[in-house]
Design an enzyme around this catalytic site. Structure first.
Site, short mmCIF file in Angstrom:
data_model
loop_
_atom_site.label_atom_id
_atom_site.label_comp_id
_atom_site.label_asym_id
_atom_site.label_seq_id
_atom_site.Cartn_x
_atom_site.Cartn_y
_atom_site.Cartn_z
N ASP A 201 -9.31 5.91 11.16
CA ASP A 201 -7.98 5.94 10.57
C ASP A 201 -6.95 6.19 11.67
O ASP A 201 -7.13 7.09 12.50
CB ASP A 201 -7.93 7.07 9.53
CG ASP A 201 -6.88 6.83 8.49
OD1 ASP A 201 -5.71 6.64 8.89
OD2 ASP A 201 -7.21 6.82 7.30
N HIS B 30 -7.08 6.11 1.34
CA HIS B 30 -7.57 5.70 2.66
C HIS B 30 -9.05 5.31 2.56
O HIS B 30 -9.49 4.34 3.19
CB HIS B 30 -7.40 6.84 3.66
CG HIS B 30 -5.95 7.12 3.99
ND1 HIS B 30 -5.47 7.15 5.27
CD2 HIS B 30 -4.89 7.37 3.20
CE1 HIS B 30 -4.17 7.42 5.26
NE2 HIS B 30 -3.80 7.56 3.99
#
Ligand code: UDP
Length: 502
Positions: free
Chosen positions: A137, A25
């Site tokens: 995110d 990520h």
């Protein structure tokens, strides 16, 4: 591309970027940060204290405001907050749900108060203006809500494939139709019918692991993924690290519910193309939480063209000793040369070197002759090396995109989350690799390695992989879909920042 604002009444765009704190990520959100800097934005990349200390220590540098293992990009600064977990907590596949819980319960209030401070200051001591937008995110919906509560517009970024996001979105239909949870004795090769657009290729076993593992519809991880995906419908927008032609079906379906969706990937290739076209000095650094062992590049230089199978299970997978032994014996018995990433935390509570000592003399000799085992490699460079003929991968989305860009065919052995659907796309839809999911015996692995490296199947997947690479690489340059979507995203973020000050 840089278009600094001329209207002095509008603050310069300053985006705070907050990735879920694991390697995959962080990687693509750092690439996004770099692209936004090239568009004239200021960027604050928010990491956790734990990861920042790993980045600092990997280069023996204690300057926490900008660890030297990160590229030195102007107008990009790094800040951190605690993840509020004990130092020895396993921040891998075994511990990611606890990490998420801790971010929600303990770190979110700290984030909110930091963001309030960052919004108050017109210009901070380091010359950064007030934060005007957040890109968080998508699996941190509570951080998105906290940003909006502070008055900062927030966009979600999902780092997984669009296909997995679409499946997570359809979890309520999967439950309603009785396809998830699986009934006892269900045939895992049967087709799944309640995901629009995927009827022709999706089987039970290709569903993301939370759908396969759920014992009841209230399963925590299943509901967690359904909830955070549904939440993106209510955010200002959704960013995906994919491209139109690669995942057109899923993108079309997602956009029917979330029209402000931007497909701007592969971001690592966007950055490479921008740097090369604008003569930006290439950084050889990355946001790597492990020390990169670059000796593997010298080893690769000594191997013939397309003779090496590169093997890696990504950054968070944890495997059993038995599986590792099956892979080891299969790789040696295949007779191929192999570059193998074995992370120090790959095995649960066991050193992989102890296993080496228990292997037969023949296997150890074969490893010495044809193998190179390291703890972490510069993966994008490895995949661009002419000696690499195939990638035996866990099918993480970043690894999949990196392999596609390199034109390297894949042998897929998915572990968890979106990897099961990614490997199906590779094997059945794009036909650029072989899907080996749900088997782990030395005979099958050896057979699949041989098939992926030599013979008719290997030539076919290699040819398809080259064609797909060309198409993907065209998407990131002017006129390409990801390039144009990125320009639209820039304008959209600017419009959000303006509306926010009116
Ligand atoms: N990676 C790397 N060196 C390695 C192994 C992995 O740089 O030795 C990087 C890889 O390039 C990718 C990321 O780690 O960008 C892994 O992300 P992915 O989505 O593939 O899988 P995850 O780790 O999230 O399961």
């Amino acid at each position: 591309m840089e278009t600094p604002g001329t209207d002095s009444s509008v603050p310069p765009p300053h985006v705070l970027i907050f990735p879920f704190p694991i390697q995959g990520h962080m990687n693509c959100m750092l690439y996004l940060s770099e692209m936004l800097v090239y568009s004239g934005f200021h960027i604050t990349l928010l990491l956790t204290d734990h990861n920042l200390s790993l980045l600092g220590s990997s280069s023996n540098n204690n300057n926490h405001s900008h660890p030297s293992s990160l590229p030195d990009i102007p107008r990009l600064r790094v800040l951190s907050i605690p993840d509020c977990l004990p130092a020895d907590h396993p921040r891998n596949l075994d511990g990611w749900v606890e990490l998420l819980d801790s971010l929600k319960t303990n770190a979110c209030p700290l984030y909110k108060s930091l963001l309030l401070d960052l919004c108050k200051m017109d210009v901070s001591a380091d010359g950064f203006p007030a934060v005007t937008c957040v890109i968080a995110d998508g699996i941190l919906p509570f951080m998105i809500d906290a940003s909006e509560q502070v008055g900062v517009p927030a966009i979600a970024f999902r780092t997984a494939s669009a296909s997995s996001v679409w499946i997570y979105y359809c979890i309520p239909q999967l439950i309603q139709s009785g396809e998830v949870p699986f009934r006892d004795g269900a045939d895992w090769d049967e087709p799944i019918n309640s995901i629009p657009g995927m009827e022709s290729f999706l089987r039970r076993r290709d569903l993301p692991s939370p759908c396969r593992l759920a014992k009841n519809p209230e399963d925590k991880v299943l509901q967690l993924l359904a909830t955070c995906t549904a939440h993106s419908e209510r955010t200002r927008g959704l960013i995906l690290n994919t491209l139109e032609t690669l995942e057109s079906i899923s993108l079309e379906q997602i956009r029917a519910h979330m029209p402000t969706t931007y497909a701007i990937g592969p971001l690592h290739e966007m950055v490479r193309a921008y740097r090369s076209q604008n003569n930006v000095c290439a950084h050889d650094k990355s946001v790597s939480l492990w020390h990169q062992d670059c000796t593997c590049m010298t080893w690769l230089d000594q191997q013939p063209r397309r003779s090496v199978i590169y093997v890696s299970y990504g950054s968070i997978a944890v495997m059993t000793q038995e599986s590792l032994i099956e892979f080891w014996i299969a790789l040696v018995n295949s007779g191929e040369h192999f570059l193998w990433v074995v992370r120090s935390d790959l095995l649960r509570g066991e050193e992989w070197t102890n296993i080496r000592d228990s292997l037969s003399l023949e296997v150890r000799k074969g490893t010495e002759e044809r193998g190179c085992i390291v703890s972490w490699v510069p993966q994008v460079e490895v995949l661009a090396h002419p000696a690499v003929g195939c990638f035996l991968t866990h099918s993480g989305w970043n690894s999949t995109l990196e392999s596609i860009v390199g034109g390297v065919p894949m042998l897929c052995w998915p572990f968890a989350v979106d990897q099961q659907i990614n490997s199906r796309l590779v094997g059945e839809v794009w036909r650029i690799g072989l899907d080996m999911k749900d088997v782990c015996d030395r005979t099958t692995i050896e057979k699949m390695v041989r098939a992926a490296m030599n013979g008719e199947t290997a030539s076919e997947i290699r040819k398809n992989a080259h064609e797909l690479a060309k198409m993907v690489n065209n998407s990131v340059v002017e006129g390409g879909s990801s390039f144009e979507n990125f320009q639209r995203l820039i304008e959209y973020i600017k419009s959000l920042c303006k509306r926010n000050v009116q």
